[in-house]
Design a protein around this motif. Structure first.
Motif, PDB file in Angstrom:
ATOM      1  N   VAL A 193       0.694  -1.217  -0.323  1.00  0.00           N
ATOM      2  CA  VAL A 193      -0.155  -0.174  -0.262  1.00  0.00           C
ATOM      3  C   VAL A 193       0.953   1.121   0.037  1.00  0.00           C
ATOM      4  O   VAL A 193       2.206   1.350   0.808  1.00  0.00           O
ATOM      5  N   GLU A 194       0.623   2.154  -0.674  1.00  0.00           N
ATOM      6  CA  GLU A 194       1.188   3.626  -0.445  1.00  0.00           C
ATOM      7  C   GLU A 194       0.961   3.765   0.343  1.00  0.00           C
ATOM      8  O   GLU A 194       0.103   4.037   1.358  1.00  0.00           O
ATOM      9  N   GLN A 195       2.107   4.414   1.726  1.00  0.00           N
ATOM     10  CA  GLN A 195       2.557   5.265   2.703  1.00  0.00           C
ATOM     11  C   GLN A 195       2.489   6.604   2.423  1.00  0.00           C
ATOM     12  O   GLN A 195       3.476   7.244   2.377  1.00  0.00           O
ATOM     13  N   GLY A 196       1.650   7.651   1.267  1.00  0.00           N
ATOM     14  CA  GLY A 196       1.462   8.637   1.234  1.00  0.00           C
ATOM     15  C   GLY A 196       0.075   9.401   0.040  1.00  0.00           C
ATOM     16  O   GLY A 196      -0.433   8.581  -0.288  1.00  0.00           O
ATOM     17  N   ARG A 197       0.721  10.174  -0.149  1.00  0.00           N
ATOM     18  CA  ARG A 197      -0.726  10.893  -1.648  1.00  0.00           C
ATOM     19  C   ARG A 197       0.292  10.589  -2.775  1.00  0.00           C
ATOM     20  O   ARG A 197      -0.669  11.497  -3.281  1.00  0.00           O
TER      21      ARG A 197
END
Length: 405
Positions: A193-197
């Protein structure tokens, strides 16, 4: 094409483990190395892998492998981790493991047969929440962490890594660099999962990683004079808690002044820890990150100066000790570009978060696939990914494996 099983708006694997390691105090999940939640997750993974006909083994550093077909060197290895930070989210780590199993199930259902060895790999203690060293399993495997140093690590309950390993049947003498395990890895791909925008801004459900910031952890110990909270005049105090508080503001200011850098104090321990006691010692843990190694080191040097100044202002002393370090990572360009082509030109994205794929990158070609996080929040119960985006991640991983195998 067979769709992965879903339940309650989740990939079924995430639903199956949704109650394991819930943290009722912090919210989210606390799943730490070789503690009950972690052991239950390991059992779940083994059972699910066996259902797919995979052959499960645990290596001498506590990492879990599940082989699709015969074991062998130069394998295509895919995986992530199952442990969490204290009070972490449901997707960081487990999404990659569940998606990998689902991608293999989809390939099997289509009649696909790999032409080279393939394994799912679940790394131990990626978050470092029990023994303080992130990516412990991959650092041990690659030799990035000295085995004697690792065996001597102590958890918050005073249990050594050596003792914890022995308690679950792992010989602590075998911890350390594992050339045989490394030889099995021809390349490694990690879905996360991406940990940011980044993917919110790019309006894409998935991306391929380009790089990881340089990052490390430091323990800062302030020593003053323990004393009575009521009987000690304010002018007579040497309070390490105040030195720590001054330093925290200095950490923030140093990072703001260094473009693109990040610095965080996320943990604090006071000794003796009484409400009516001036502490004798306070320890805080610093996480510092920057795009380049030199920039991260310069940031920490500036923080050390601010820490010394803050300690002196309160009549205290301070010691800064490095606990872990990972240099900046640029993922293998040939493998990165191959994944981008396989996924019809999805965007590439740098990340500030550390990963086992980053540790392995110094020894083997590695790549990462990110799945969009619509909250942009991670290491928190608010971490999230929609079911549609999770399914897009499984689809991406299935396409990549079909090409690589």
């Amino acid at each position: 094409m067979t769709a992965p099983a879903t339940a309650h708006g989740l990939l079924s694997g995430l639903d199956e483990i949704a109650e394991i390691g819930r943290d009722t105090r912090r919210g989210g999940y606390s799943r730490h190395l070789w503690q009950p939640a972690d052991l239950e997750l390991r059992d779940w993974f083994a059972e699910r892998a066996v259902r797919l006909g995979l052959d499960v083994e645990i290596d001498r550093n506590g990492n879990t492998w599940a082989w699709w077909g015969p074991r062998g060197d130069d394998a295509i290895v895919v995986g992530s981790h199952l442990d969490s930070v204290p009070g972490g989210g449901a997707y960081d780590g487990p999404l990659g493991v569940v998606s990998t199993l689902d991608a293999i199930a989809r390939l099997q259902a289509s009649g696909f047969r790999p032409t080279r060895p393939c394994a799912v790999l679940v790394f131990a203690e990626e978050e470092g929440s029990r023994f303080g060293i992130a990516c412990l399993g991959s650092r041990l495997m690659t030799g990035a962490l000295d085995a004697d140093q690792a065996r001597a690590l102590i958890d918050p309950e005073g249990i050594s890594l050596a003792a914890a390993a022995s308690a679950v049947g792992i010989d602590p003498a075998g911890l350390g660099e594992d050339p045989a395990a490394l030889a099995r890895i021809g390349l490694f791909v990690e879905l996360h999962v991406e940990q940011g925008r980044g993917l919110i801004d790019l309006d894409s459900p998935v991306a391929v990683a380009s790089s990881i910031l340089a990052h490390g952890r430091w323990r800062i110990t302030f020593t003053g004079e323990g004393n009575h909270a009521g009987a000690t005049r304010m002018a007579d105090r040497r309070d390490p808690m105040l030195a720590a508080a001054r330093s925290m503001l200095g950490v923030r200011d140093a990072a703001v002044a260094s473009s693109g850098s990040r610095a965080t104090i996320g943990r604090i321990e006071a000794v003796p820890g009484g409400t009516n006691v001036i502490s004798s010692q306070v320890a805080v843990w610093l996480d510092a990150r920057a795009a380049e190694d030199a920039a991260a080191r310069d940031l920490v040097t500036e923080i050390e100066a601010r820490v010394a100044e803050a300690a002196a202002a309160e009549g205290c002393t301070a010691v800064v000790a490095e606990e872990s370090w990972s240099g900046a990572v640029a993922f293998d360009p040939a493998l990165r570009d191959r994944l981008v082509r396989s996924l019809d030109g999805v965007p590439t994205l740098p990340t500030g978060a550390g990963h086992d794929a980053g540790v392995l990158s110094s020894r083997r070609p590695t790549a990462m696939i990110f799945v969009r996080n619509p909250t942009g929040v991670s290491h928190s119960p608010e971490e999230f990914a929609t079911l549609d985006d999770c399914l897009a991640g499984v689809d991406a991983l299935e396409r990549v494996l079909r090409e690589l195998l």
